[in-house]
Design an enzyme around this catalytic site. Structure first.
Site, PDB file in Angstrom:
ATOM      1  N   MET A  29       4.269   0.516 -28.267  1.00 56.09           N
ATOM      2  CA  MET A  29       3.096  -0.351 -28.395  1.00 56.09           C
ATOM      3  C   MET A  29       3.354  -1.658 -27.643  1.00 56.09           C
ATOM      4  O   MET A  29       2.712  -2.673 -27.924  1.00 56.09           O
ATOM      5  CB  MET A  29       2.786  -0.615 -29.862  1.00 56.09           C
ATOM      6  CG  MET A  29       2.394   0.681 -30.601  1.00 56.09           C
ATOM      7  SD  MET A  29       1.386   0.423 -32.064  1.00 56.09           S
ATOM      8  CE  MET A  29       2.502  -0.523 -33.073  1.00 56.09           C
ATOM      9  N   ALA A  31       5.448  -5.097 -26.106  1.00 58.51           N
ATOM     10  CA  ALA A  31       6.375  -6.142 -26.581  1.00 58.51           C
ATOM     11  C   ALA A  31       7.796  -5.581 -26.534  1.00 58.51           C
ATOM     12  O   ALA A  31       8.515  -5.559 -27.540  1.00 58.51           O
ATOM     13  CB  ALA A  31       5.992  -6.632 -27.982  1.00 58.51           C
ATOM     14  N   HIS A  33      11.643  -4.545 -26.006  1.00 59.32           N
ATOM     15  CA  HIS A  33      12.956  -5.170 -26.200  1.00 59.32           C
ATOM     16  C   HIS A  33      14.028  -4.156 -25.801  1.00 59.32           C
ATOM     17  O   HIS A  33      13.705  -3.038 -25.348  1.00 59.32           O
ATOM     18  CB  HIS A  33      13.112  -5.643 -27.646  1.00 59.32           C
ATOM     19  CG  HIS A  33      12.763  -4.599 -28.670  1.00 59.32           C
ATOM     20  ND1 HIS A  33      13.467  -3.408 -28.804  1.00 59.32           N
ATOM     21  CD2 HIS A  33      11.758  -4.533 -29.580  1.00 59.32           C
ATOM     22  CE1 HIS A  33      12.941  -2.694 -29.763  1.00 59.32           C
ATOM     23  NE2 HIS A  33      11.890  -3.329 -30.254  1.00 59.32           N
ATOM     24  N   GLY A  35      15.792  -2.198 -27.424  1.00 60.82           N
ATOM     25  CA  GLY A  35      15.682  -0.889 -28.092  1.00 60.82           C
ATOM     26  C   GLY A  35      14.809   0.054 -27.262  1.00 60.82           C
ATOM     27  O   GLY A  35      15.136   1.225 -27.060  1.00 60.82           O
ATOM     28  N   HIS A  36      13.674  -0.472 -26.775  1.00 58.12           N
ATOM     29  CA  HIS A  36      12.793   0.356 -25.931  1.00 58.12           C
ATOM     30  C   HIS A  36      13.507   0.755 -24.641  1.00 58.12           C
ATOM     31  O   HIS A  36      13.366   1.878 -24.160  1.00 58.12           O
ATOM     32  CB  HIS A  36      11.512  -0.407 -25.576  1.00 58.12           C
ATOM     33  CG  HIS A  36      10.646  -0.743 -26.750  1.00 58.12           C
ATOM     34  ND1 HIS A  36      10.447  -2.034 -27.197  1.00 58.12           N
ATOM     35  CD2 HIS A  36       9.924   0.042 -27.580  1.00 58.12           C
ATOM     36  CE1 HIS A  36       9.634  -2.027 -28.232  1.00 58.12           C
ATOM     37  NE2 HIS A  36       9.303  -0.782 -28.494  1.00 58.12           N
ATOM     38  N   GLU A 147      15.303   5.953 -34.043  1.00 62.82           N
ATOM     39  CA  GLU A 147      15.608   6.220 -35.455  1.00 62.82           C
ATOM     40  C   GLU A 147      15.297   5.018 -36.338  1.00 62.82           C
ATOM     41  O   GLU A 147      15.291   5.132 -37.556  1.00 62.82           O
ATOM     42  CB  GLU A 147      17.090   6.604 -35.611  1.00 62.82           C
ATOM     43  CG  GLU A 147      17.364   7.990 -35.071  1.00 62.82           C
ATOM     44  CD  GLU A 147      18.798   8.438 -35.301  1.00 62.82           C
ATOM     45  OE1 GLU A 147      19.675   7.566 -35.496  1.00 62.82           O
ATOM     46  OE2 GLU A 147      19.030   9.660 -35.269  1.00 62.82           O
ATOM     47  N   ASP A 149      12.446   3.824 -36.757  1.00 65.27           N
ATOM     48  CA  ASP A 149      11.281   4.337 -37.486  1.00 65.27           C
ATOM     49  C   ASP A 149      11.583   5.784 -37.863  1.00 65.27           C
ATOM     50  O   ASP A 149      10.992   6.720 -37.320  1.00 65.27           O
ATOM     51  CB  ASP A 149      10.031   4.239 -36.613  1.00 65.27           C
ATOM     52  CG  ASP A 149       9.698   2.803 -36.264  1.00 65.27           C
ATOM     53  OD1 ASP A 149       9.343   2.047 -37.170  1.00 65.27           O
ATOM     54  OD2 ASP A 149       9.833   2.436 -35.084  1.00 65.27           O
ATOM     55  N   VAL A 175      18.922   0.247 -32.067  1.00 65.49           N
ATOM     56  CA  VAL A 175      19.679  -0.806 -31.378  1.00 65.49           C
ATOM     57  C   VAL A 175      19.583  -2.068 -32.238  1.00 65.49           C
ATOM     58  O   VAL A 175      18.514  -2.390 -32.763  1.00 65.49           O
ATOM     59  CB  VAL A 175      19.108  -1.056 -29.962  1.00 65.49           C
ATOM     60  CG1 VAL A 175      19.879  -2.173 -29.265  1.00 65.49           C
ATOM     61  CG2 VAL A 175      19.155   0.225 -29.135  1.00 65.49           C
ATOM     62  N   SER A 184      13.158  -5.159 -33.204  1.00 61.98           N
ATOM     63  CA  SER A 184      11.777  -4.805 -33.509  1.00 61.98           C
ATOM     64  C   SER A 184      10.876  -5.807 -32.790  1.00 61.98           C
ATOM     65  O   SER A 184      11.233  -6.995 -32.689  1.00 61.98           O
ATOM     66  CB  SER A 184      11.539  -4.916 -35.022  1.00 61.98           C
ATOM     67  OG  SER A 184      10.155  -4.943 -35.295  1.00 61.98           O
TER      68      SER A 184
END
Ligand code: PAF
Length: 282
Positions: A29, A31, A33, A35-36, A147, A149, A175, A184
């Site tokens: 979605m 934004a 970071h 992790g993405h 993971e 979510d 991450v 997040s």
């Protein structure tokens, strides 16, 4: 990097790319970071082509204020994706996802009754509906899900299996910041004071896992961890629960692979986290 906003552009590219190799999608979605970006790296390791999906899906927000405040940085996101080496960014116009007259809802039962499903009415219907569209629109061979979510990952795996969608759902490890806070997009809405308190959630969860693995009973351990989180400055612990890693059944003893799941409110932000719990050592 190409940018698409129309389904027809996405479909043309998917047809070309899938004729010569595998395609992976990184659903987001925005934004973005680190992790993405780790999802992008995992996608690149599996597939010849990678498309990133960015769409703030209104159907999965149970709270209009949360939708309004959800961070949106499309230009910065595009720059991060280009630097990470994705082949395309697909940021569909809203009518490409939900055209006039859209009347279908995808519901996964059972798995969605507990944890976030119990506290966010309609959330997982919105997720399941949009993920079905992500998978059918991009026709990806692989879809990467974090993971962080974990319940979403279980719901998406169930729906892909149940609907025979020709895609492999790939789980990717959470991450974290150096202090343990799970990355997040919502973290950017924490005030500096709340950001300093935020790692207390993961720290309390880690201590709870150590106690359970040392043989203490989950019930009292979870009660103590809840108090620790609230004492650290969290406004409310929405849930802190031990559940089976596969199928998410509630657990009162550590007799199979489990995860400890949490949702807690800090200032105006709702944070979630989960960690794996190994078997008790006696
Ligand atoms: O995890 C997310 O960011 C969203 O739930 C997803 C999978 C992109 C669906 O909107």
């Amino acid at each position: 990097m190409q940018t698409f906003t129309k389904l027809s552009e996405m479909r043309d590219a998917a047809a070309r790319w899938r004729a010569g190799g595998a395609l992976a999608v990184v659903p987001t979605m925005g934004a973005l970071h680190a992790g993405h970006i780790s999802l992008v790296e995992a996608a690149k390791a599996r597939a010849d082509r990678v498309v990133a999906w960015i769409f703030v899906n209104p159907k999965q927000f149970d709270n209009p204020e949360d939708l309004k405040k959800y961070p949106r940085h499309l230009e910065a996101d595009a720059a991060k994706l280009a630097a990470a080496g994705v082949d395309a960014l697909y940021a569909p116009d809203p009518d490409q996802v939900y055209p006039e007259g859209f009347a279908t809802k995808v519901t996964v039962t059972g798995l969605t009754d507990m944890l976030c499903g119990a506290h966010r009415p309609g959330h997982f219907d919105g997720v399941a509906t949009v993920v079905t569209k992500i998978l059918t629109q991009t026709q990806a061979d692989f879809a990467m899900f974090g993971e962080k979510d974990y319940q979403q990952l279980q719901v998406v795996s169930r729906l892909a299996a149940d609907l025979n969608l020709p895609v492999e759902i790939v789980p990717c490890a959470t991450v974290r910041e150096a202090d343990g806070l799970a990355l997040s997009s919502r973290n950017e809405r924490l005030s500096p004071e709340d950001r300093a308190i935020a790692p207390a959630l993961h720290a309390a969860m880690r201590r709870a896992v150590e106690r359970m693995q040392a043989g203490e009973a989950p019930g009292p351990v979870i009660e103590r961890a809840t108090q620790e989180i609230e004492k650290a400055g969290y406004r409310e612990v929405e849930y802190l629960e031990l559940r089976a890693s596969d199928g998410l059944a509630a657990m009162t003893t550590l007799d199979r692979p489990a995860r400890l799941f949490a949702a807690a409110h800090l200032g105006p932000v709702r944070l979630i986290d989960n960690i794996a719990v190994g078997p008790a050592v006696r």
